[in-house]
Structure formats: C-alpha cells, structure tokens
Design a protein around this motif. Structure first.
Motif, PDB file in Angstrom:
ATOM      1  N   LYS A  72     -33.576  49.597   2.250  1.00 14.26           N
ATOM      2  CA  LYS A  72     -34.206  50.522   2.586  1.00 14.26           C
ATOM      3  C   LYS A  72     -35.836  50.313   2.754  1.00 14.26           C
ATOM      4  CE  LYS A  72     -35.434  55.447   1.064  1.00 14.26           C
ATOM      5  NZ  LYS A  72     -34.909  56.537   0.363  1.00 14.26           N
ATOM      6  N   SER A 128     -39.134  56.396   5.856  1.00 16.57           N
ATOM      7  CA  SER A 128     -38.196  55.225   5.697  1.00 16.57           C
ATOM      8  C   SER A 128     -37.068  54.886   6.666  1.00 16.57           C
ATOM      9  CB  SER A 128     -37.791  55.523   4.269  1.00 16.57           C
ATOM     10  OG  SER A 128     -36.590  56.486   4.446  1.00 16.57           O
ATOM     11  N   VAL A 137     -33.392  53.060   7.111  1.00 15.56           N
ATOM     12  CA  VAL A 137     -32.155  52.342   6.145  1.00 15.56           C
ATOM     13  C   VAL A 137     -31.492  51.441   7.303  1.00 15.56           C
ATOM     14  CG1 VAL A 137     -30.429  52.388   4.472  1.00 15.56           C
ATOM     15  CG2 VAL A 137     -32.239  54.007   4.602  1.00 15.56           C
ATOM     16  N   PRO A 145     -26.568  48.771  -2.493  1.00 18.37           N
ATOM     17  CA  PRO A 145     -25.083  48.631  -2.298  1.00 18.37           C
ATOM     18  C   PRO A 145     -24.726  49.367  -0.923  1.00 18.37           C
ATOM     19  CG  PRO A 145     -25.183  49.489  -4.413  1.00 18.37           C
ATOM     20  CD  PRO A 145     -26.608  49.537  -3.938  1.00 18.37           C
ATOM     21  N   TYR A 146     -24.195  48.888   0.048  1.00 17.12           N
ATOM     22  CA  TYR A 146     -23.700  49.542   1.270  1.00 17.12           C
ATOM     23  C   TYR A 146     -22.489  50.388   1.105  1.00 17.12           C
ATOM     24  CZ  TYR A 146     -21.893  50.212   6.034  1.00 17.12           C
ATOM     25  OH  TYR A 146     -21.485  50.664   7.125  1.00 17.12           O
ATOM     26  N   TYR A 147     -22.615  51.748   1.467  1.00 15.92           N
ATOM     27  CA  TYR A 147     -21.454  52.506   1.430  1.00 15.92           C
ATOM     28  C   TYR A 147     -20.686  52.919   2.902  1.00 15.92           C
ATOM     29  CZ  TYR A 147     -22.874  52.968  -3.501  1.00 15.92           C
ATOM     30  OH  TYR A 147     -23.014  52.560  -4.776  1.00 15.92           O
ATOM     31  N   GLY A 165     -29.810  54.821   9.153  1.00 14.07           N
ATOM     32  CA  GLY A 165     -30.380  55.908   8.864  1.00 14.07           C
ATOM     33  C   GLY A 165     -31.659  55.986   8.993  1.00 14.07           C
ATOM     34  N   MET A 193     -27.491  59.441  -4.539  1.00 17.17           N
ATOM     35  CA  MET A 193     -28.638  58.584  -4.144  1.00 17.17           C
ATOM     36  C   MET A 193     -30.155  59.181  -3.685  1.00 17.17           C
ATOM     37  SD  MET A 193     -28.343  57.651  -0.151  1.00 17.17           S
ATOM     38  CE  MET A 193     -28.476  58.559   1.129  1.00 17.17           C
ATOM     39  N   ASP A 194     -30.839  58.519  -3.327  1.00 15.43           N
ATOM     40  CA  ASP A 194     -32.300  59.238  -2.905  1.00 15.43           C
ATOM     41  C   ASP A 194     -32.919  59.590  -4.081  1.00 15.43           C
ATOM     42  OD1 ASP A 194     -34.214  59.752  -1.414  1.00 15.43           O
ATOM     43  OD2 ASP A 194     -33.561  61.258  -0.078  1.00 15.43           O
ATOM     44  N   ALA A 249     -27.105  47.708   2.016  1.00 11.68           N
ATOM     45  CA  ALA A 249     -28.247  48.654   2.602  1.00 11.68           C
ATOM     46  C   ALA A 249     -29.633  48.269   2.544  1.00 11.68           C
ATOM     47  CB  ALA A 249     -27.661  50.162   2.399  1.00 11.68           C
ATOM     48  N   MET A 285     -23.453  59.538  -1.351  1.00 13.89           N
ATOM     49  CA  MET A 285     -22.771  58.716  -0.747  1.00 13.89           C
ATOM     50  C   MET A 285     -21.229  58.630  -1.074  1.00 13.89           C
ATOM     51  SD  MET A 285     -25.214  57.578   1.354  1.00 13.89           S
ATOM     52  CE  MET A 285     -23.874  56.561   2.385  1.00 13.89           C
ATOM     53  N   LYS A 307     -28.149  67.522  -2.141  1.00 10.36           N
ATOM     54  CA  LYS A 307     -27.627  67.939  -0.800  1.00 10.36           C
ATOM     55  C   LYS A 307     -26.570  66.827  -0.370  1.00 10.36           C
ATOM     56  CE  LYS A 307     -31.316  65.735   1.862  1.00 10.36           C
ATOM     57  NZ  LYS A 307     -32.077  65.627   2.902  1.00 10.36           N
ATOM     58  N   GLY A 346     -35.183  58.600   7.055  1.00  9.53           N
ATOM     59  CA  GLY A 346     -35.815  59.668   6.535  1.00  9.53           C
ATOM     60  C   GLY A 346     -37.460  59.973   7.156  1.00  9.53           C
ATOM     61  N   ASN A 377     -27.199  63.472   0.466  1.00  8.68           N
ATOM     62  CA  ASN A 377     -27.690  62.519  -0.470  1.00  8.68           C
ATOM     63  C   ASN A 377     -26.680  62.139  -1.368  1.00  8.68           C
ATOM     64  OD1 ASN A 377     -30.369  62.042   0.165  1.00  8.68           O
ATOM     65  ND2 ASN A 377     -31.129  63.750  -0.744  1.00  8.68           N
ATOM     66  N   ASN A 430     -21.876  59.440   4.159  1.00 12.89           N
ATOM     67  CA  ASN A 430     -22.122  60.501   2.949  1.00 12.89           C
ATOM     68  C   ASN A 430     -21.327  61.683   3.264  1.00 12.89           C
ATOM     69  OD1 ASN A 430     -23.632  61.893   4.769  1.00 12.89           O
ATOM     70  ND2 ASN A 430     -25.303  60.833   4.548  1.00 12.89           N
TER      71      ASN A 430
HETATM   72  N1  LIG Z   1     -26.515  52.687   0.482  1.00 13.37           N
HETATM   73  C1  LIG Z   1     -26.330  53.146   1.590  1.00 13.37           C
HETATM   74  N2  LIG Z   1     -25.274  52.822   2.379  1.00 13.37           N
HETATM   75  C2  LIG Z   1     -25.154  53.451   3.661  1.00 13.37           C
HETATM   76  N3  LIG Z   1     -25.720  54.201   4.060  1.00 13.37           N
HETATM   77  C3  LIG Z   1     -26.987  54.545   3.565  1.00 13.37           C
HETATM   78  C4  LIG Z   1     -27.498  54.091   2.399  1.00 13.37           C
HETATM   79  N4  LIG Z   1     -28.435  54.584   1.772  1.00 13.37           N
HETATM   80  C5  LIG Z   1     -28.949  55.275   2.912  1.00 13.37           C
HETATM   81  N5  LIG Z   1     -27.933  55.203   3.913  1.00 13.37           N
HETATM   82  C6  LIG Z   1     -28.229  56.112   5.198  1.00 13.37           C
HETATM   83  O1  LIG Z   1     -29.530  56.193   5.639  1.00 13.37           O
HETATM   84  C7  LIG Z   1     -29.921  57.629   5.454  1.00 13.37           C
HETATM   85  C8  LIG Z   1     -31.171  57.847   4.988  1.00 13.37           C
HETATM   86  O2  LIG Z   1     -31.234  57.417   3.726  1.00 13.37           O
HETATM   87  P1  LIG Z   1     -32.069  57.920   2.588  1.00 13.37           P
HETATM   88  O3  LIG Z   1     -32.002  59.420   2.204  1.00 13.37           O
HETATM   89  O4  LIG Z   1     -32.223  57.381   1.381  1.00 13.37           O
HETATM   90  O5  LIG Z   1     -33.641  58.095   3.283  1.00 13.37           O
HETATM   91  P2  LIG Z   1     -34.768  59.260   2.906  1.00 13.37           P
HETATM   92  O6  LIG Z   1     -35.928  58.611   3.763  1.00 13.37           O
HETATM   93  O7  LIG Z   1     -34.902  59.239   1.534  1.00 13.37           O
HETATM   94  O8  LIG Z   1     -34.240  60.574   3.582  1.00 13.37           O
HETATM   95  P3  LIG Z   1     -34.663  62.082   3.273  1.00 13.37           P
HETATM   96  O9  LIG Z   1     -35.312  62.210   4.413  1.00 13.37           O
HETATM   97  O10 LIG Z   1     -33.243  62.798   3.438  1.00 13.37           O
HETATM   98  O11 LIG Z   1     -35.173  62.000   1.906  1.00 13.37           O
HETATM   99  C9  LIG Z   1     -28.717  58.231   4.848  1.00 13.37           C
HETATM  100  O12 LIG Z   1     -28.513  59.661   5.381  1.00 13.37           O
HETATM  101  C10 LIG Z   1     -27.424  57.268   5.000  1.00 13.37           C
HETATM  102  O13 LIG Z   1     -27.072  57.803   6.255  1.00 13.37           O
END
Ligand SMILES: Nc1ncnc2c1ncn2[C@@H]1O[C@H](COP(=O)(O)OP(=O)(O)OP(=O)(O)O)[C@@H](O)[C@H]1O
Length: 413
Positions: free
Chosen positions: A64, A47, A49, A119-121, A42, A259-260, A62, A248, A243, A44, A246, A125
C-alpha cells in the motif's frame, strides 16, 4: 530525512518514475528487502495498492502506497494506520503489516510517501464476491456466509474489547500525548524519525521478530487513547468503515480478514459540545462509507455518545449487501428515488420480498427466500437506536445460534 531516511527506504529507483522509465517490472527496496512491482491491485482516496513479489523468495505481497501531500498531518494519519496494523497482531481475522517505511519526496519538502507491506489475498474481498454473485446470478450459500460473518464479528470483538498491552509504564504519559497533539507538525516529524530509528535499530540487530513489534510505536491518537489504562485493561476501538470492500478473503475461502484500519478510532466518544459534534460528523463523512454509515453519524447530537455500535450497524448493512447485492439504504434509495441519508435516518429499508421494516410488516414467504434467522440478524444490527443494537458479544452469540440451525451448504468452497 537524511541518511537515516535513505537507509530506511532504500528505493532503487523512484517508485513512480521507474514505473514510467522501465518497460519491465520496476523494483523497489523496503528496508533492504527487494521487491518487483507486478501490477496495481486497487486504489483509494490517497492510496494505491500494488501486487509485489519478493525478488529472492518470489513470495507475493500487497504494497500500500499512501501519498501524503499535505505535510505532517497527512503523514500522521498514514502512520496511525501503520500503528493500528500492529495493535491487534496476531489475529486470524485482522490484517497485519509485514513492514513499513516512510519516504521523503525529492521534489516537495512537505510531501512524503508511506509504504505498508501487507500479506496478499489473491481471492480479493467480499465486495468482489458480491459482484461475482450479481454477474453470475448466484448467491452465497447461507452457512458459508454466516461463517464468514462470524469471523468478521470476531475481528470486531478484538477491536471493541482491546486489552492494553505492555508492563507498568507501558502506557505513555497523558501530558506528553497532549503535547504531541498540540504541536502536531513538529511532533509528527519526531514520530517519523522515531519510527525510522526504531526500524533501523531493529534491522541492525536482526531483531525483526521482537515482541515489541506487536506494540504500538506512535504517540498518535490510537496509542494516546490507552493513557491511564493499566496493562490488561480494556480500551475499545471502533473500526468505523466496515463494508464488504474492507473484508478480504483468505486463501481457504472461509476466513475473512478485516482490513483498512486507517479509519479506526478509540471508542466511546462523548459528544460534549456542538463543535465536537460537527467534527465527529465531518470525520465520519471522510472515513466511513455513506451506504454503510450509522444514522447517529449523519446527524451527531450534542450530549450523545458515539461508540462501537456504529460498527454493528455497518455489519448489518454488510450482511444485507451479501444477501441482496447492495447496502439496504442504497437499495431503498434506488427504489424510491429518495435521499440515502433520509433512508438511513428513518431506518427506511426492506428485504426485497418484504414491506418496509419501518412498518414492522411480517415477512412474506418466497421461493428462495433468505432464512428468517439471518434476516433477524440484519434487523437487530439495523436498529436506528444504537442502544437497541446488540454488542459484539451478543452478536456472536446470535450468529452462533443461527449457524446451529443452518444445514450444511453442500460444496464448501
Ligand atoms: N492485502 C491485499 N491483498 C489483495 N488486495 C488488496 C490488499 N489490500 C488492498 N487490496 C486491494 O486494494 C483496494 C484498496 O485498498 P484499501 O481499501 O486498503 O485502500 P484505501 O485507500 O484505504 O481504500 P478506501 O478508499 O476504500 O478506504 C482493495 O479494495 C483491494 O481490492
């Protein structure tokens, strides 16, 4: 970053360039542990992931990758997120980081990249589950949904009622903390080097499981907020971006993992001036997702106090989204064509089988209607006036009461 930097983040090939140059799975090393990058999970704002595999144990994680193109300020923000991951660990409903590293950009002196191993989920989410429900015309079994919701409330309790760790002198001096804030660029560089040295020492001493791992290691906003609070004293934090995306889902399908933590901030914030009001409003605009954002953050008033009730509002929106498919204000603004912020500020929303909540109309009974007790949880969280929303303890009590009234769902998976 020099030689410490290369020790700290021993990337076998440059992360991005190797993805381009090598047709097979690229590798990278984080603190001498080697990983194979499998795919993008994914992304953001700044970032990405990735799903990565430990080359030795084949365990999945996972990773990031936060790009910090604007120098120390953005590094500091990313490190704040790293710090937040260590603050609540271990908690069954809050994500923790396994490792982290900071890498200097070879082509740009200012730019850095922060890597956080998580950790990987594999179940994804809550938003993924909502999407699957919409596609398959299914809905969450109510009991299962409320068990998940209770888990998220428990994660928030840990944040809203965080107890300061460490012995006497564990808290950092206020003067020093202020200096860090004032001389941000310089101090942030120092923070990065501090992190490197500590990580390097930990790895040299084979001391990765040391208790200190659970302690904050940065004098950034998160830690500074603990100044003057004795160990065991309470220091509330608000997540600020609750939301479905966020939250998992753990492998058992029943345990939510919040998370996040990059948006997390100390709470409460008394709004003592107009400029602070605007600053808080801007930060909310950057860090919290609009359809889930509390009304007091759309129009921050001087003299008001912004506190953890912003999360309770977002929880209400999240529960509604699980029941209906989207945030109540997205739904209402889609329905009326009106602006989302006007709907939020006016508390203008409704359940699909009801009149507007504003009008306090009574629920009309419907075939597969949502249980009234669950609707009430949403209504309580979505009180426009923050003081009328339950705090996290009251909310947990209410949800536990609801769970007692709900029948078993049948299939629990
Ligand atoms: N630990 C994890 N295991 C599996 N998938 C993950 C994990 N962490 C993040 N992801 C995937 O990556 C996506 C983005 O992660 P994250 O929300 O941490 O990024 P962000 O840049 O902070 O996003 P946002 O713009 O929503 O704040 C998540 O929606 C999820 O689908």
């Amino acid at each position: 970053m020099g030689s410490l930097g290369s020790y700290f983040m021993d990337v076998v090939y440059s992360f991005t360039s190797c993805m381009v140059c090598f047709p097979g799975s690229p590798n990278l090393k984080i603190n001498s542990r080697s990983f194979k990058i499998l795919r993008l999970l994914g992304e953001g704002g700044f970032s990405y992931v990735y799903l990565v595999e430990d080359s030795k144990t084949h365990e999945l994680f996972a990773l990031k990758k936060i790009r910090c193109p604007f120098g120390q300020e953005s590094v500091s923000l990313a490190l704040k997120e790293v710090e937040a991951y260590t603050l609540f660990s271990p908690h069954p409903n809050i994500i923790h980081s396994i490792d982290y590293s900071v890498e200097a950009d070879k082509s740009d002196d200012q730019a850095k990249t922060v890597y956080i191993l998580l950790p990987y989920y594999r179940r994804g989410n809550l938003q993924d589950m909502i999407n699957a429900n919409l596609v398959n015309h299914t809905k969450f079994p109510e009991r299962r949904l409320m068990v998940l919701f209770l888990g998220v409330c428990k994660a928030l309790k840990a944040m809203h009622q965080y107890k300061v760790k460490g012995g006497p002198g564990g808290a950092k001096s206020l003067g020093k903390a202020k200096k860090v804030r004032k001389e941000a660029a310089m101090a942030d560089q120092e923070l990065v080097e501090n992190m490197e040295m500590r990580a390097s020492r930990r790895h040299r001493e084979g001391d990765d499981d040391d208790e200190q791992e659970n302690e904050p290691f940065l004098e950034a906003e998160v830690t500074m907020a603990q100044e003057g609070i004795a160990p065991g004293g309470e220091r509330a934090y608000a997540h600020r971006d609750i939301k479905p995306g966020n939250i998992m889902i753990d492998d058992d399908g029943k345990t939510p993992i919040l998370m996040d933590l990059g948006s997390m901030a100390p709470s409460p914030t008394p709004i003592t001036s107009r400029s602070l009001a605007l600053q808080v409003q801007d930060t909310a605009g950057e860090h919290s997702t609009m359809p889930y954002r509390a009304p007091e953050l759309f129009d921050v008033k001087t003299g008001s106090v912004i506190d953890t009730k912003v999360d309770v509002w977002s929880l209400g929106c999240t529960l509604y989204a699980c029941l209906v498919g989207k945030s109540p204000f997205e739904a209402r603004s889609d329905e009326t064509g009106g602006s989302l912020s006007i709907c939020v500020l006016g508390g203008d929303w409704r359940f699909p089988d009801e009149g507007p909540q504003r009008g306090k109309q009574k629920a009309a009974p419907a075939e597969d209607a949502i249980s009234d007790s669950i609707k009430d949880v949403v209504r309580k969280c979505l009180a426009v006036e923050p003081s009328e929303r339950p705090d996290v303890d009251e909310l947990i009590h209410i949800v536990q009461g609801v769970l007692e009234t709900l029948p078993e769902d049948g299939s629990e998976d």
